[in-house]
Motif scaffolding. Structure first.
Motif, PDB file in Angstrom:
ATOM      1  N   LEU A 119     -47.513 -21.055  37.944  1.00  0.00           N
ATOM      2  CA  LEU A 119     -48.584 -20.134  38.319  1.00  0.00           C
ATOM      3  C   LEU A 119     -48.389 -18.771  37.661  1.00  0.00           C
ATOM      4  N   ALA A 120     -47.145 -18.311  37.626  1.00  0.00           N
ATOM      5  CA  ALA A 120     -46.868 -17.008  37.036  1.00  0.00           C
ATOM      6  C   ALA A 120     -47.170 -17.005  35.543  1.00  0.00           C
ATOM      7  N   GLU A 121     -46.818 -18.068  34.844  1.00  0.00           N
ATOM      8  CA  GLU A 121     -47.061 -18.144  33.407  1.00  0.00           C
ATOM      9  C   GLU A 121     -48.557 -18.146  33.099  1.00  0.00           C
ATOM     10  N   LEU A 122     -49.360 -18.664  34.020  1.00  0.00           N
ATOM     11  CA  LEU A 122     -50.813 -18.656  33.854  1.00  0.00           C
ATOM     12  C   LEU A 122     -51.443 -17.326  34.258  1.00  0.00           C
ATOM     13  N   GLY A 123     -50.616 -16.394  34.769  1.00  0.00           N
ATOM     14  CA  GLY A 123     -51.130 -15.097  35.203  1.00  0.00           C
ATOM     15  C   GLY A 123     -51.725 -15.107  36.594  1.00  0.00           C
ATOM     16  N   LEU A 124     -51.582 -16.218  37.306  1.00  0.00           N
ATOM     17  CA  LEU A 124     -52.201 -16.334  38.628  1.00  0.00           C
ATOM     18  C   LEU A 124     -51.466 -15.555  39.707  1.00  0.00           C
ATOM     19  N   LEU A 125     -50.227 -15.136  39.417  1.00  0.00           N
ATOM     20  CA  LEU A 125     -49.480 -14.336  40.393  1.00  0.00           C
ATOM     21  C   LEU A 125     -49.587 -12.839  40.122  1.00  0.00           C
ATOM     22  N   ASP A 126     -50.269 -12.442  39.086  1.00  0.00           N
ATOM     23  CA  ASP A 126     -50.405 -11.020  38.774  1.00  0.00           C
ATOM     24  C   ASP A 126     -51.089 -10.294  39.927  1.00  0.00           C
ATOM     25  N   GLY A 127     -50.425  -9.268  40.443  1.00  0.00           N
ATOM     26  CA  GLY A 127     -50.975  -8.493  41.540  1.00  0.00           C
ATOM     27  C   GLY A 127     -50.989  -9.227  42.864  1.00  0.00           C
ATOM     28  N   ARG A 128     -50.299 -10.347  42.950  1.00  0.00           N
ATOM     29  CA  ARG A 128     -50.283 -11.143  44.180  1.00  0.00           C
ATOM     30  C   ARG A 128     -48.867 -11.196  44.743  1.00  0.00           C
ATOM     31  N   GLN A 129     -48.774 -11.327  46.062  1.00  0.00           N
ATOM     32  CA  GLN A 129     -47.485 -11.574  46.688  1.00  0.00           C
ATOM     33  C   GLN A 129     -47.116 -13.038  46.511  1.00  0.00           C
ATOM     34  N   ALA A 130     -45.833 -13.301  46.264  1.00  0.00           N
ATOM     35  CA  ALA A 130     -45.396 -14.669  45.998  1.00  0.00           C
ATOM     36  C   ALA A 130     -43.918 -14.797  46.308  1.00  0.00           C
ATOM     37  N   THR A 131     -43.470 -16.048  46.422  1.00  0.00           N
ATOM     38  CA  THR A 131     -42.046 -16.305  46.597  1.00  0.00           C
ATOM     39  C   THR A 131     -41.680 -17.583  45.873  1.00  0.00           C
ATOM     40  N   THR A 132     -40.400 -17.878  45.837  1.00  0.00           N
ATOM     41  CA  THR A 132     -39.870 -19.114  45.290  1.00  0.00           C
ATOM     42  C   THR A 132     -38.496 -19.320  45.909  1.00  0.00           C
ATOM     43  N   HIS A 133     -37.796 -20.359  45.495  1.00  0.00           N
ATOM     44  CA  HIS A 133     -36.444 -20.581  45.994  1.00  0.00           C
ATOM     45  C   HIS A 133     -35.591 -19.347  45.689  1.00  0.00           C
ATOM     46  N   TRP A 134     -34.699 -19.009  46.619  1.00  0.00           N
ATOM     47  CA  TRP A 134     -33.933 -17.770  46.483  1.00  0.00           C
ATOM     48  C   TRP A 134     -33.167 -17.678  45.160  1.00  0.00           C
ATOM     49  N   LYS A 135     -32.739 -18.812  44.608  1.00  0.00           N
ATOM     50  CA  LYS A 135     -31.949 -18.727  43.373  1.00  0.00           C
ATOM     51  C   LYS A 135     -32.808 -18.410  42.155  1.00  0.00           C
ATOM     52  N   PHE A 136     -34.152 -18.471  42.322  1.00  0.00           N
ATOM     53  CA  PHE A 136     -35.057 -18.169  41.215  1.00  0.00           C
ATOM     54  C   PHE A 136     -35.796 -16.842  41.384  1.00  0.00           C
ATOM     55  N   THR A 137     -35.668 -16.187  42.546  1.00  0.00           N
ATOM     56  CA  THR A 137     -36.526 -15.025  42.805  1.00  0.00           C
ATOM     57  C   THR A 137     -36.268 -13.886  41.826  1.00  0.00           C
ATOM     58  N   ARG A 138     -35.014 -13.645  41.497  1.00  0.00           N
ATOM     59  CA  ARG A 138     -34.716 -12.547  40.565  1.00  0.00           C
ATOM     60  C   ARG A 138     -35.303 -12.830  39.190  1.00  0.00           C
ATOM     61  N   GLU A 139     -35.170 -14.066  38.728  1.00  0.00           N
ATOM     62  CA  GLU A 139     -35.721 -14.431  37.417  1.00  0.00           C
ATOM     63  C   GLU A 139     -37.244 -14.333  37.422  1.00  0.00           C
ATOM     64  N   LEU A 140     -37.875 -14.782  38.511  1.00  0.00           N
ATOM     65  CA  LEU A 140     -39.326 -14.710  38.603  1.00  0.00           C
ATOM     66  C   LEU A 140     -39.802 -13.265  38.544  1.00  0.00           C
ATOM     67  N   ALA A 141     -39.142 -12.398  39.294  1.00  0.00           N
ATOM     68  CA  ALA A 141     -39.529 -10.985  39.305  1.00  0.00           C
ATOM     69  C   ALA A 141     -39.283 -10.334  37.952  1.00  0.00           C
ATOM     70  N   HIS A 142     -38.202 -10.703  37.286  1.00  0.00           N
ATOM     71  CA  HIS A 142     -37.876 -10.107  35.987  1.00  0.00           C
ATOM     72  C   HIS A 142     -38.846 -10.549  34.899  1.00  0.00           C
ATOM     73  N   ARG A 143     -39.155 -11.834  34.876  1.00  0.00           N
ATOM     74  CA  ARG A 143     -40.013 -12.363  33.819  1.00  0.00           C
ATOM     75  C   ARG A 143     -41.481 -12.031  34.041  1.00  0.00           C
ATOM     76  N   TYR A 144     -41.858 -11.843  35.313  1.00  0.00           N
ATOM     77  CA  TYR A 144     -43.276 -11.602  35.623  1.00  0.00           C
ATOM     78  C   TYR A 144     -43.389 -10.380  36.535  1.00  0.00           C
ATOM     79  N   PRO A 145     -43.194  -9.204  35.969  1.00  0.00           N
ATOM     80  CA  PRO A 145     -43.159  -7.982  36.792  1.00  0.00           C
ATOM     81  C   PRO A 145     -44.477  -7.666  37.490  1.00  0.00           C
ATOM     82  N   LYS A 146     -45.575  -8.266  37.066  1.00  0.00           N
ATOM     83  CA  LYS A 146     -46.846  -8.007  37.730  1.00  0.00           C
ATOM     84  C   LYS A 146     -46.955  -8.759  39.056  1.00  0.00           C
TER      85      LYS A 146
END
Length: 338
Positions: A119-146
């Motif tokens: 979803l993040a790669e498609l831009g669907l999380l831009d400006g949206r609240q989201a979560t993922t497994h705790w071991k991926f949250t830092r990577e998700l936030a870093h790669r998709y700062p929006k």
């Protein structure tokens, strides 16, 4: 992703599967909808792959699908599971194209675990609240700062988009969707049939009290921590805990501060608070939660909640009365009380 469309028959729930998909990520939520059909006969579960071919799961087994994403038609809900593979490996152009096609023809879009990266790669999380497994949250936030990544939530709802933490959290979000569709009684009946915990709101922490914060490094402190967590309502004191560990109260306090960054008394208070909070999530009254967690009475629990979160336990419980209460302020997470 359209906001709504007419539903002419059963709600179609589409699961996009692909080579390397984590089996529990889609089987668990799918079983929730299948079980709900025992009461409401409202869901049609459909497995889809990017090209319509069978896929190999994380277990090495192959599963057949109903067809390709491009030909799948409209859905009430589309679910994007995760994978044991790193996102850089399973988020392929084919998976992205399939997810993009499906997102345009569904009322609700859901990701499980690392499926959030699709979803993040498609831009669907831009400006949206989201979560993922705790071991991926830092990577998700870093790669998709929006994206506004909520690192501790079990699942998050932002409009008609839902993201969840790993594996069992997929069952939680599926129960929340069933509750949205058919109310809490049906969702509770499904949870009982599957023998799973019903009242885990989305904003509840991914971590239990014993898993939050620094982990005990020594066997001695671990024994004491286990004793506290097993029975937080017991009138633990530094003296009784030290006697259990067969050390002096002063030595135990020194070990707790070194390993857990809290005194024994502070740790007992932390575990009791987390226990009371989870009891409120589960639907217990404030008095019941206070007594079961070791506070003795509702007034003591009220003071603890006001001191830690700035609100009373009854007001806190109102915010989490439904499993659909998925988006929560960060200051109401477990980390706020640690």
């Amino acid at each position: 992703m359209p906001s709504s469309f007419a539903r002419k028959s059963r709600r179609r729930i589409g699961f996009l599967v692909f080579d390397g998909v984590k089996m529990l990520d889609f089987v668990g939520p799918a079983e929730v909808f299948v079980e709900a059909n025992q009461s409401v006969s409202d869901y049609e579960v459909v497995l889809i792959s990017p090209d319509g071919r069978s896929v190999q799961t994380s277990l090495g087994s192959r599963i057949e699908v109903s067809g390709a994403a491009a030909d799948a038609g409209r859905f009430d809900t589309v679910v994007i599971p995760g994978s044991e593979l790193p996102p850089t490996r399973f988020v392929t152009a084919e998976v992205l194209a399939a997810a993009c096609a499906l997102s345009a023809k569904t009322r609700r879009l859901v990701s499980i675990c690392s499926g959030a990266f699709v979803l993040a790669e498609l831009g669907l999380l831009d400006g949206r609240q989201a979560t993922t497994h705790w071991k991926f949250t830092r990577e998700l936030a870093h790669r998709y700062p929006k994206a506004d990544v909520q690192p501790d939530a079990i699942f998050v709802r932002d409009g008609n988009l839902y993201t969840s933490a790993g594996v069992v959290a997929g069952v939680d979000v599926a129960l929340a969707l069933v509750e949205e569709d058919h109310g809490p009684d049906i969702a509770r009946r499904v949870a009982q049939s599957l023998v799973v915990y019903m009242q885990r709101p989305g904003g509840q922490s991914q971590f239990s009290a014993s898993l939050n914060g620094p982990a005990p490094r020594s066997a001695l402190v671990r024994r004491v921590v286990d004793l506290i967590c097993v029975d937080p309502a017991y009138p633990h004191t530094v003296q009784t805990l030290a006697a259990h560990a067969q050390v002096s109260p002063r030595h135990l306090t020194r070990l707790f501060r070194s390993e857990l960054e809290r005194s024994p008394a502070e740790y007992v208070g932390f575990v009791r608070f987390c226990a009371a909070r989870d009891l409120l999530h589960a639907g217990h009254t404030v008095t019941e939660a206070a007594i079961a967690a070791g506070y003795g009475n509702s007034e003591a629990l009220r003071r603890a909640f006001v001191a830690r979160l700035g609100i009373s336990p009854s007001k806190y419980q109102q915010r989490f009365r439904s499993t659909g209460s998925a988006v929560t302020p960060q200051d109401e997470e477990v980390r706020a009380v640690s």
